[in-house]
Enzyme design. Sequence first.
Site, PDB file in Angstrom:
ATOM      1  N   SER A   1      12.809  -1.873   1.437  1.00 51.94           N
ATOM      2  CA  SER A   1      11.793  -0.875   1.066  1.00 51.94           C
ATOM      3  C   SER A   1      12.390   0.520   1.022  1.00 51.94           C
ATOM      4  CB  SER A   1      10.657  -0.854   2.073  1.00 51.94           C
ATOM      5  OG  SER A   1       9.948  -2.034   2.050  1.00 51.94           O
TER       6      SER A   1
ATOM      7  N   ARG B   1      12.241   2.149   8.171  1.00 48.60           N
ATOM      8  CA  ARG B   1      13.529   1.648   8.682  1.00 48.60           C
ATOM      9  C   ARG B   1      14.448   1.371   7.486  1.00 48.60           C
ATOM     10  NH1 ARG B   1      11.200  -4.305  10.462  1.00 48.60           N
ATOM     11  NH2 ARG B   1      10.643  -4.972   8.367  1.00 48.60           N
TER      12      ARG B   1
ATOM     13  N   GLU C   1      -9.400 -29.488 -11.233  1.00 49.83           N
ATOM     14  CA  GLU C   1     -10.843 -29.365 -11.041  1.00 49.83           C
ATOM     15  C   GLU C   1     -11.225 -28.447  -9.880  1.00 49.83           C
ATOM     16  OE1 GLU C   1     -12.992 -30.183 -13.146  1.00 49.83           O
ATOM     17  OE2 GLU C   1     -11.782 -31.486 -14.420  1.00 49.83           O
TER      18      GLU C   1
ATOM     19  N   GLN D   1       0.829  -1.218   0.000  1.00 50.66           N
ATOM     20  CA  GLN D   1       0.000   0.000   0.000  1.00 50.66           C
ATOM     21  C   GLN D   1       0.862   1.266   0.000  1.00 50.66           C
ATOM     22  OE1 GLN D   1      -3.459   0.432  -0.120  1.00 50.66           O
ATOM     23  NE2 GLN D   1      -3.457  -1.730  -0.634  1.00 50.66           N
TER      24      GLN D   1
ATOM     25  N   HIS E   1      -6.191   0.548   7.231  1.00 46.60           N
ATOM     26  CA  HIS E   1      -7.062  -0.490   7.811  1.00 46.60           C
ATOM     27  C   HIS E   1      -7.263  -0.089   9.269  1.00 46.60           C
ATOM     28  CE1 HIS E   1      -8.743  -4.309   8.912  1.00 46.60           C
ATOM     29  NE2 HIS E   1      -7.632  -4.887   9.324  1.00 46.60           N
TER      30      HIS E   1
ATOM     31  N   GLU F   1     -12.109 -11.780   4.962  1.00 47.86           N
ATOM     32  CA  GLU F   1     -10.900 -12.558   4.674  1.00 47.86           C
ATOM     33  C   GLU F   1     -10.891 -13.895   5.407  1.00 47.86           C
ATOM     34  OE1 GLU F   1      -8.285  -9.345   5.471  1.00 47.86           O
ATOM     35  OE2 GLU F   1      -7.894  -9.869   7.548  1.00 47.86           O
TER      36      GLU F   1
HETATM   37  P1  NDP Z   1       3.589  -4.585   3.448  1.00 47.17           P
HETATM   38  O1  NDP Z   1       3.987  -5.763   4.255  1.00 47.17           O
HETATM   39  O2  NDP Z   1       3.453  -4.727   1.975  1.00 47.17           O
HETATM   40  O3  NDP Z   1       4.620  -3.396   3.689  1.00 47.17           O
HETATM   41  C1  NDP Z   1       5.011  -3.016   4.953  1.00 47.17           C
HETATM   42  C2  NDP Z   1       6.042  -1.907   4.857  1.00 47.17           C
HETATM   43  O4  NDP Z   1       6.343  -1.500   6.187  1.00 47.17           O
HETATM   44  C3  NDP Z   1       7.341  -2.333   4.220  1.00 47.17           C
HETATM   45  O5  NDP Z   1       7.823  -1.261   3.458  1.00 47.17           O
HETATM   46  C4  NDP Z   1       8.234  -2.596   5.427  1.00 47.17           C
HETATM   47  O6  NDP Z   1       9.599  -2.365   5.149  1.00 47.17           O
HETATM   48  C5  NDP Z   1       7.740  -1.541   6.375  1.00 47.17           C
HETATM   49  N1  NDP Z   1       7.999  -1.848   7.773  1.00 47.17           N
HETATM   50  C6  NDP Z   1       7.768  -3.023   8.413  1.00 47.17           C
HETATM   51  N2  NDP Z   1       8.091  -2.931   9.688  1.00 47.17           N
HETATM   52  C7  NDP Z   1       8.563  -1.673   9.889  1.00 47.17           C
HETATM   53  C8  NDP Z   1       9.077  -0.995  11.015  1.00 47.17           C
HETATM   54  N3  NDP Z   1       9.161  -1.607  12.184  1.00 47.17           N
HETATM   55  N4  NDP Z   1       9.464   0.292  10.845  1.00 47.17           N
HETATM   56  C9  NDP Z   1       9.379   0.900   9.656  1.00 47.17           C
HETATM   57  N5  NDP Z   1       8.908   0.299   8.538  1.00 47.17           N
HETATM   58  C10 NDP Z   1       8.504  -0.973   8.666  1.00 47.17           C
HETATM   59  O7  NDP Z   1       2.229  -4.015   4.109  1.00 47.17           O
HETATM   60  P2  NDP Z   1       0.824  -3.738   3.387  1.00 47.17           P
HETATM   61  O8  NDP Z   1       0.991  -2.615   2.436  1.00 47.17           O
HETATM   62  O9  NDP Z   1       0.221  -5.016   2.948  1.00 47.17           O
HETATM   63  O10 NDP Z   1      -0.049  -3.263   4.639  1.00 47.17           O
HETATM   64  C11 NDP Z   1       0.043  -1.968   5.174  1.00 47.17           C
HETATM   65  C12 NDP Z   1      -1.310  -1.567   5.723  1.00 47.17           C
HETATM   66  O11 NDP Z   1      -2.243  -1.489   4.650  1.00 47.17           O
HETATM   67  C13 NDP Z   1      -1.904  -2.530   6.736  1.00 47.17           C
HETATM   68  O12 NDP Z   1      -2.604  -1.772   7.685  1.00 47.17           O
HETATM   69  C14 NDP Z   1      -2.874  -3.358   5.896  1.00 47.17           C
HETATM   70  O13 NDP Z   1      -3.932  -3.917   6.656  1.00 47.17           O
HETATM   71  C15 NDP Z   1      -3.388  -2.274   4.953  1.00 47.17           C
HETATM   72  N6  NDP Z   1      -3.973  -2.760   3.697  1.00 47.17           N
HETATM   73  C16 NDP Z   1      -3.278  -3.629   2.909  1.00 47.17           C
HETATM   74  C17 NDP Z   1      -3.810  -4.063   1.713  1.00 47.17           C
HETATM   75  C18 NDP Z   1      -3.028  -4.925   0.787  1.00 47.17           C
HETATM   76  O14 NDP Z   1      -3.549  -5.221  -0.283  1.00 47.17           O
HETATM   77  N7  NDP Z   1      -1.826  -5.372   1.062  1.00 47.17           N
HETATM   78  C19 NDP Z   1      -5.158  -3.635   1.275  1.00 47.17           C
HETATM   79  C20 NDP Z   1      -5.753  -2.625   2.123  1.00 47.17           C
HETATM   80  C21 NDP Z   1      -5.176  -2.244   3.314  1.00 47.17           C
HETATM   81  P3  NDP Z   1      10.707  -3.554   5.029  1.00 47.17           P
HETATM   82  O15 NDP Z   1      10.922  -3.774   3.574  1.00 47.17           O
HETATM   83  O16 NDP Z   1      11.896  -2.967   5.697  1.00 47.17           O
HETATM   84  O17 NDP Z   1      10.158  -4.757   5.740  1.00 47.17           O
HETATM   85 MG    MG Z   2      -7.559  -7.271   5.475  1.00 45.61          MG
HETATM   86 MG    MG Z   3     -15.051 -29.397 -14.914  1.00 50.39          MG
END
Ligand code: NDP
Ligand code: MG
Ligand code: MG
Length: 331
Positions: free
Chosen positions: A52, A48, A226, A28, A107, A194
């Site tokens: 990413s 961090r 199937e 996101q 979320h 979900e």
């Molecule tokens: P991701 O797992 O794709 O990304 C998380 C990001 O946060 C990464 O860039 C990660 O970096 C970083 N991160 C993790 N831990 C830390 C930390 N301690 N400090 C700083 N940065 C950190 O998450 P999503 O995008 O899936 O989810 C994010 C939010 O969006 C959630 O609330 C989710 O419920 C919501 N959401 C997600 C959807 C989806 O389709 N995925 C849909 C709708 C809502 P690193 O690379 O360093 O780990």
């Molecule tokens: Mg969800």
């Molecule tokens: Mg069939």
Amino acid sequence: MTKVYYDQDVTVKALEGKKIAVIGYGSQGHAHSQNLRDNGNDVIIGIRAGKSADKAKEDGFEVFSVAEATKQADVVMILIPDEQQAEVYAAEIAPNLEAGNAIAFGHGFNIHFGTITPAADIDVFMVAPKGPGHMVRRQFAKGSAVPALFAVYQDATGNARDLALAWTQGVGATRVGVLETTFKEETETDLFGEQAVLCGGTTHLVQAGFETLVEAGYQPEIAYFEVLHELKLIVDLMYEGGMEKMRYSISNTAEYGDYVSGPRVITPDVKDRMKDVLTDIQTGAFAKRFTDDYKAGFPDFHAMRAKQQGHQIEAVGAELRKMMPFVNEQQ
Ligand code: NDP
Ligand code: MG
Ligand code: MG
């Protein structure tokens, strides 16, 4: 039909002149930040060090620690994994917020279940696009968008709702339509969807079907086609035109079997158990279990994941998908 908001409904340009920090640059995070930037907003990334962070720099963003980005920003969108948000909020975000700043979420989990309690002088809103981040970005780049939900939890400044609507426009969603919800409704319905249907319900339905065929002596490869592979074709039709279009497209034999056997599999007691799942979500029992497991190092999570990864359907599928390189092509 509930009110749908479009571009013309965003009358206050509430993000103009505001510094925006997007915390996290994953699924996101990359989509929100790139779309907002393309719409002329001033966006920095708080993250961090790691993969990413490198990606955000490559994509031309100024990247800071979570604490520093929060300090600089007026509006802070928190898009790190739900289970990590409470810790990061307490350590790096809360101490760097000023009265009148806004925090936002994709979320409602942490606000709704009380693992984050924002100060009373902070605006709190949510913008949740109804699709994975890569689709949010791809549709925006094509000139379209993915619809989104928005909600206001706390309006300290009187501007929280305008900010939320401006954000939905910034990510592009008002091009196609945006709906208003509450943190409670979004969180409880998202978790229910979900767990009971999209992820938990579907995976276990598919596995049960696979096991039934294999235990009856049919070849696992045939069973995979199937009950798993063909699911996409059916879901795509439902996505395009509901149950009716799907049932129109399948054979009469399949449609007749749908009516005769669907209710034998999904019996009324399945709905009773869905209600139990919903109750666990509503009471916070699920959130507590998830959060406690996270605090213990996710032992249950890792054990359940390992067990599922070992299921025969995964090994059979991995081999069969080699015959079908097209399954990984972007549709
Ligand atoms: P991701 O797992 O794709 O990304 C998380 C990001 O946060 C990464 O860039 C990660 O970096 C970083 N991160 C993790 N831990 C830390 C930390 N301690 N400090 C700083 N940065 C950190 O998450 P999503 O995008 O899936 O989810 C994010 C939010 O969006 C959630 O609330 C989710 O419920 C919501 N959401 C997600 C959807 C989806 O389709 N995925 C849909 C709708 C809502 P690193 O690379 O360093 O780990
Ligand atoms: Mg969800
Ligand atoms: Mg069939």
